[in-house]
Design an enzyme around this catalytic site. Structure first.
Site, PDB file in Angstrom:
ATOM      1  N   CYS A 292       0.826  -1.208   0.000  1.00 31.33           N
ATOM      2  CA  CYS A 292       0.000   0.000   0.000  1.00 31.33           C
ATOM      3  C   CYS A 292       0.859   1.257   0.000  1.00 31.33           C
ATOM      4  O   CYS A 292       0.895   1.999  -0.971  1.00 31.33           O
ATOM      5  CB  CYS A 292      -0.909  -0.003   1.215  1.00 31.33           C
ATOM      6  SG  CYS A 292      -1.801  -1.526   1.369  1.00 31.33           S
TER       7      CYS A 292
HETATM    8  N1  SAJ Z   1       6.359   2.401   8.694  1.00 30.40           N
HETATM    9  C1  SAJ Z   1       7.447   3.158   9.134  1.00 30.40           C
HETATM   10  N2  SAJ Z   1       7.223   4.162  10.026  1.00 30.40           N
HETATM   11  C2  SAJ Z   1       5.955   4.440  10.495  1.00 30.40           C
HETATM   12  C3  SAJ Z   1       4.864   3.655  10.022  1.00 30.40           C
HETATM   13  C4  SAJ Z   1       5.078   2.646   9.124  1.00 30.40           C
HETATM   14  O1  SAJ Z   1       8.581   2.927   8.725  1.00 30.40           O
HETATM   15  O2  SAJ Z   1       5.817   5.353  11.320  1.00 30.40           O
HETATM   16  C5  SAJ Z   1       6.586   1.344   7.722  1.00 30.40           C
HETATM   17  C6  SAJ Z   1       6.142  -0.018   8.198  1.00 30.40           C
HETATM   18  O3  SAJ Z   1       7.207  -0.675   8.863  1.00 30.40           O
HETATM   19  C7  SAJ Z   1       5.796  -0.721   6.884  1.00 30.40           C
HETATM   20  C8  SAJ Z   1       5.303   0.417   6.010  1.00 30.40           C
HETATM   21  O4  SAJ Z   1       5.788   1.627   6.593  1.00 30.40           O
HETATM   22  O5  SAJ Z   1       6.946  -1.287   6.294  1.00 30.40           O
HETATM   23  C9  SAJ Z   1       3.802   0.491   5.904  1.00 30.40           C
HETATM   24  O6  SAJ Z   1       3.255   0.450   7.237  1.00 30.40           O
HETATM   25  P1  SAJ Z   1       1.662   0.572   7.401  1.00 30.40           P
HETATM   26  O7  SAJ Z   1       1.263   0.052   8.704  1.00 30.40           O
HETATM   27  O8  SAJ Z   1       1.179   1.904   7.031  1.00 30.40           O
HETATM   28  O9  SAJ Z   1       1.263  -0.407   6.207  1.00 30.40           O
HETATM   29  P2  SAJ Z   1       0.116  -1.374   5.792  1.00 30.40           P
HETATM   30  O10 SAJ Z   1       0.219  -1.399   4.321  1.00 30.40           O
HETATM   31  O11 SAJ Z   1       0.116  -2.651   6.525  1.00 30.40           O
HETATM   32  O12 SAJ Z   1      -1.232  -0.718   6.232  1.00 30.40           O
HETATM   33  C10 SAJ Z   1      -1.618   0.480   5.703  1.00 30.40           C
HETATM   34  C11 SAJ Z   1      -2.688   0.943   6.670  1.00 30.40           C
HETATM   35  N3  SAJ Z   1      -2.000   1.331   7.880  1.00 30.40           N
HETATM   36  C12 SAJ Z   1      -2.389   2.232   8.753  1.00 30.40           C
HETATM   37  O13 SAJ Z   1      -3.255   3.027   8.502  1.00 30.40           O
HETATM   38  C13 SAJ Z   1      -1.740   2.213  10.104  1.00 30.40           C
HETATM   39  C14 SAJ Z   1      -3.454   1.936   5.956  1.00 30.40           C
HETATM   40  O14 SAJ Z   1      -2.644   2.960   5.505  1.00 30.40           O
HETATM   41  C15 SAJ Z   1      -4.193   1.315   4.836  1.00 30.40           C
HETATM   42  O15 SAJ Z   1      -5.479   0.975   5.312  1.00 30.40           O
HETATM   43  C16 SAJ Z   1      -3.513   0.105   4.298  1.00 30.40           C
HETATM   44  O16 SAJ Z   1      -2.138   0.326   4.379  1.00 30.40           O
HETATM   45  C17 SAJ Z   1      -3.986  -0.074   2.908  1.00 30.40           C
HETATM   46  O17 SAJ Z   1      -4.493  -1.133   2.663  1.00 30.40           O
HETATM   47  O18 SAJ Z   1      -3.926   0.849   2.123  1.00 30.40           O
END
Ligand code: SAJ
Length: 453
Positions: A292
């Site tokens: 995502c």
């Molecule tokens: N990450 C960081 N720093 C942060 C947050 C995340 O480095 O502060 C990294 C994570 O380790 C990961 C990546 O970014 O590698 C993405 O993390 P994520 O939790 O945003 O990713 P997804 O794809 O599991 O989930 C996200 C959803 N997450 C949240 O809202 C918390 C959301 O954006 C969407 O509902 C989903 O992608 C989607 O399906 O689009």
């Protein structure tokens, strides 16, 4: 009959025709007799299918992967957050069936598309799965059906790509059938928010389609947020994920700068996030994975070029986030160098190969990039991940190593790439020679063995 009255008569017939289709569909939705087809049984489609069955709807799940179809029938979950017992309980209700065959679409009242929207190798949208599914739907499309696209995509996809494919059937969106976009909002591993209690945005191709989609989504979602068009709904979703990508990139850029200035970026961020307003926690990491955050913003970037518009925040965020794996490798080289060790021939143990903690998904994981970069530098690299017993890299199977004092202590450096909560990090630090912690999971430990990203 005068020309005007003939026109008025035709438009009335049109309205009656639309209303007839809509009324019939709403009646089925509101009495929960509507039959639902969910296409794509991944981390979005399978939870969606279950929630619709739990409210009493008949649901057919369609997936091109026969092993997924068989696993659901057998009550074997392959999705984080869905356990076998929950799946078996819903299957036992008799409301769920799964198939690889699209022919059943002819009996559906609502068709929901939950297939992947990846990027190609040039970071351009790859809508092959969405188009393929739309072409199948068009073959079976019936009057009165609602088709809703959940896959994340650029603004315009529903009405510029899906709609023409479906109308090849001769039916008209908004009159004969209904068409909407409702972007998925699934956060894999999130224990608090699920498909029921996550606010859901819905936008229609036309007012009739919005009415139909609102009624459908309200059956199993606490709060439906209606917007004026499918395009707005598409833009909402790519904005959400661009927001995350940009803020993660800001945290990563702070990490890169603090590394130069010999400042502990984690201490800076922890203190900054004590501000009770006007700020939201984001943290640096070894890169940004999943299907995502590193993907969706590029859908918007690509579409914006059609309007001679450069989405510079998206480009910059992607550039910074994509440089983090190389930064981690360079930092490992620096740390080994301080011990008169070269990368070439060094033993490095990687803790965590998935893209984020407590999920089994390692696709698009930055840990994989780091793994390959270290391999190419001649490092004897191994990984341990409690969620991933083995990976396939360049056609080679690589097995997760067990954690014991010999393996941990034998590594010249232990790299924490994913902060799985099931690992005893104090024990790791006690046994390790040196630890590079890219997730600050060793926070608060009294040790001089840990170096933070
Ligand atoms: N990450 C960081 N720093 C942060 C947050 C995340 O480095 O502060 C990294 C994570 O380790 C990961 C990546 O970014 O590698 C993405 O993390 P994520 O939790 O945003 O990713 P997804 O794809 O599991 O989930 C996200 C959803 N997450 C949240 O809202 C918390 C959301 O954006 C969407 O509902 C989903 O992608 C989607 O399906 O689009």
């Amino acid at each position: 009959m005068t020309e005007i009255s003939a026109l008025e008569d035709n438009s009335q017939q049109l309205v009656d025709h639309q209303n007839c289709n809509l009324t019939a569909l709403l009646q089925k939705i509101n009495t929960k007799t509507a039959r639902v087809s969910v296409i794509g049984l991944g981390y979005v489609g399978l939870p969606f299918l279950l929630e619709k069955a739990k409210v009493g709807l008949n649901v057919i799940g369609i997936d091109r992967l026969s092993h997924r179809v068989a696993a659901v029938k057998a009550g074997k979950s392959y999705i984080t957050g869905i356990d076998d017992a929950e799946l078996q309980q819903v299957i036992a209700s008799g409301l769920v069936d799964t198939t690889t065959d699209y022919a059943g679409l002819v009996d559906a009242d609502v068709i929901v598309i939950c297939v992947p929207t990846p990027l190609d190798k040039n970071l351009c949208p790859d809508l092959q799965y969405v188009v393929h599914v739309a072409q199948h739907i068009a073959k079976y499309l019936q009057r009165g059906q609602l088709v809703s696209l959940e896959s994340t995509t650029y603004p315009g996809t529903t009405q510029e790509i899906i709609k023409p494919i479906l109308e090849e059937n001769g039916l008209i969106a908004g009159e004969d059938f209904f068409l909407a976009h409702s972007p998925e909002r699934v956060d894999p591993g999130n224990q608090r928010y699920n498909t029921i209690n996550t606010n859901k945005v819905v936008g229609g191709n036309d007012p009739q389609s919005l009415i139909a989609a609102e009624a459908f989504y309200k059956l199993a979602i606490e709060n439906v947020v209606s917007v004026s068009s499918a395009k707005v709904a598409e833009m909402v979703k790519v904005f959400e994920n661009t927001y995350r990508a940009v803020n993660i990139a800001l945290a990563n850029e702070m990490a890169l700068l603090c590394d130069r200035m010999d400042i502990n970026v984690w201490e800076v961020l922890d203190a900054a996030f004590t501000k009770p307003f006007g700020i939201m926690p984001f943290y640096p990491g070894p890169g940004v994975g999943g299907h995502c955050i590193p993907v969706d913003p590029h859908y918007l970037e690509w579409k914006a070029k059609e309007f001679h518009f450069q989405t510079r925040f998206i480009m910059l965020a992607s550039e910074i986030n994509r440089k983090m794996p190389k930064f981690v490798v360079d930092k490992i080289a620096r740390l080994l160098n301080q011990k008169q060790k070269a990368l070439n021939g060094a033993n490095v143990l990687m803790l965590g190969i998935t893209y984020k903690k407590d999920v089994p998904d390692y696709r698009e994981s930055p840990a994989l990039i780091i793994y390959e970069l270290l391999q190419r530098a001649g490092v004897n690299i191994g990984y341990h991940d409690p969620f991933v017993p083995e990976i396939e890299l360049d056609g080679h199977k690589i097995v997760s190593m067990e954690l014991n004092s010999t393996i941990v202590g034998g590594a010249d450096l232990v790299l924490i790439t994913t902060a799985h909560t099931t690992i005893d990090y104090q024990k790791i630090v006690d046994q390790a020679q040196i630890v590079l912690d890219t997730r600050n999971v060793t926070k608060g430990m009294q040790t001089n063995k840990v170096v933070l990203l």
